[in-house]
Write an enzyme that holds these catalytic residues in place. Sequence first.
Site, PDB file in Angstrom:
ATOM      1  N   SER A 158       0.838  -1.195   0.000  1.00  0.00           N
ATOM      2  CA  SER A 158       0.000   0.000   0.000  1.00  0.00           C
ATOM      3  C   SER A 158       0.877   1.251   0.000  1.00  0.00           C
ATOM      4  O   SER A 158       1.651   1.452  -0.942  1.00  0.00           O
ATOM      5  CB  SER A 158      -0.953  -0.055   1.193  1.00  0.00           C
ATOM      6  OG  SER A 158      -2.007   0.863   1.025  1.00  0.00           O
ATOM      7  N   ASP A 214     -10.155  -5.602  -3.028  1.00  0.00           N
ATOM      8  CA  ASP A 214      -9.514  -4.576  -2.201  1.00  0.00           C
ATOM      9  C   ASP A 214     -10.384  -3.307  -2.223  1.00  0.00           C
ATOM     10  O   ASP A 214     -10.653  -2.748  -3.284  1.00  0.00           O
ATOM     11  CB  ASP A 214      -8.132  -4.302  -2.805  1.00  0.00           C
ATOM     12  CG  ASP A 214      -7.282  -3.362  -1.981  1.00  0.00           C
ATOM     13  OD1 ASP A 214      -7.836  -2.427  -1.376  1.00  0.00           O
ATOM     14  OD2 ASP A 214      -6.047  -3.561  -1.973  1.00  0.00           O
ATOM     15  N   HIS A 270      -7.285  -6.135   1.036  1.00  0.00           N
ATOM     16  CA  HIS A 270      -6.092  -5.303   1.294  1.00  0.00           C
ATOM     17  C   HIS A 270      -5.345  -5.745   2.548  1.00  0.00           C
ATOM     18  O   HIS A 270      -4.393  -5.097   2.962  1.00  0.00           O
ATOM     19  CB  HIS A 270      -6.566  -3.841   1.458  1.00  0.00           C
ATOM     20  CG  HIS A 270      -5.490  -2.812   1.243  1.00  0.00           C
ATOM     21  ND1 HIS A 270      -4.862  -2.623   0.036  1.00  0.00           N
ATOM     22  CD2 HIS A 270      -4.928  -1.902   2.095  1.00  0.00           C
ATOM     23  CE1 HIS A 270      -3.971  -1.644   0.148  1.00  0.00           C
ATOM     24  NE2 HIS A 270      -3.970  -1.195   1.386  1.00  0.00           N
TER      25      HIS A 270
END
Lengths: 280, 280
Positions: free
Chosen positions: A148, A225, A258
């Site tokens: 991320s 995600d 995620h």
Amino acid sequence: MSFQTVSETQCFGGMQGYYSHVSVTLGCEMRFSVFTPPQAKNGKVPVLWYLSGLTCTEDNATVKAGFQRIASELGLMIICPDTSPRGDDVPDDEGYDFGKGAGFYVNATEEPWAKNFQMYSYITKELPALIANEFAADMNRQGITGHSMGGHGALTIWLKNRDTYKSISAFAPIVSPMNCPWGEKALTGYIGENREGWAEYDACALLEKHGASDTEILIDQGLVDNFLEGQLKPELFKEACEKTGQKLNLRMQEGYDHSYFFIASFVEDHLWHHAAALRT
Amino acid sequence: MSFQTVSETQCFGGMQGYYSHVSVTLGCEMRFSVFTPPQAKNGKVPVLWYLSGLTCTEDNATVKAGFQRIASELGLMIICPDTSPRGDDVPDDEGYDFGKGAGFYVNATEEPWAKNFQMYSYITKELPALIANEFAADMNRQGITGHSMGGHGALTIWLKNRDTYKSISAFAPIVSPMNCPWGEKALTGYIGENREGWAEYDACALLEKHGASDTEILIDQGLVDNFLEGQLKPELFKEACEKTGQKLNLRMQEGYDHSYFFIASFVEDHLWHHAAALRT
């Protein structure tokens, strides 16, 4: 260059350590974790840097990503830095996506952030110097990955230092902070309103500036995600790779989100990817 | 028998879920986690119960033990219950080793604990009934394992229900709560001063009472575990096994401590041990 050992725990035949030191670059005490594989008993081993995402510390990936098993097999040292300067004297913001826990791997130029928020220099200079001096790390064989915000960090740091980091991958990275709300907030705050300075911290812009390399980039991205469409936008990086001729293995993973359960599911592939490039 | 889904996240091709339900046995709302392997799409799969140690909830092993990879390969469902009743209406104690987070897998008879602290019945009756009704679990193929206080839980529950649980292992278990400070405190508080009732929750005493079975017990114990000499005392269980002729594979692991880094290092061996016995 002194540092303290917070804890060292045997894991898969290697040693999972937590350490602290006073960072001159960041003006505060910092923690980081190092997994030293058993192969380090016989000499220096290649190094993989793992940069974490928003809200994380050095601890999250260390306990949740499950990298120690395969790092022990492949003989990789894994280093997890923290994601921002820390401590009562460091300025902060109410948002989870700015200030502490959200350093974005940039060198801030705006006040009140500039004094402490120098994560780019910390990750690329001060911490590697400590690692080189104090651990059995072969600094000629370094790779970098992240998740991320940390995937953004890994891609941008690699793009600006391709002689230093010989391998690159990312999990669900922010590929263009110039073009997503997380990035716009962070770059405005740390670098200022002038967007010209932002391109130095945007993987898509940096790839177009520096051009393709021979190193293949591995990216895994979950298809469920929550941040895929609004923040991560891997299609922008795919386009930049196609435009420049950069080799990219972008794997869109059906059903994955995620979380660290996603990272854990694919971390073995990433470590093999780095180990192959680092010739372990 | 209703329950709620807290979250479901894909992991290694299976599904890591967190769930909550109102427990009649415990008189409170409880959470538990279930890893459902991909093989469950084709029919019921064998079940491994993982009982956690002091201070833990259903979350610790789920995020730190790294069992999902090998459970997905072997087709095992992994269930992690919480370690005690929870909530504002449940009595507690100031110690980390008594009250909430420290149910010790017993049915309390002493006040004020008796109303809620019925973890033995919860783990062996109420939660299995829910799992049997709501998940793709083959309840004819159940195994049980656990860590520390949860290793005590696994051993004692197996010893009293060997027809139900076909395989058994433990990580650094408390093997004789009658003979260690943690156990003496818990059994005094939950069961009372009369030590005669304690033997029903002591693996060494239960093994001598029920005698050996043909099932081999796998136990891993770290040699630098801070609790080894004062609390865990695996030699007492080794003696009871030798006395009764019970097959025991007790592995004393050099350099390992009491942490999840220890559990993660050996969880694969334990899942193979259970899968072999459950014929997956």
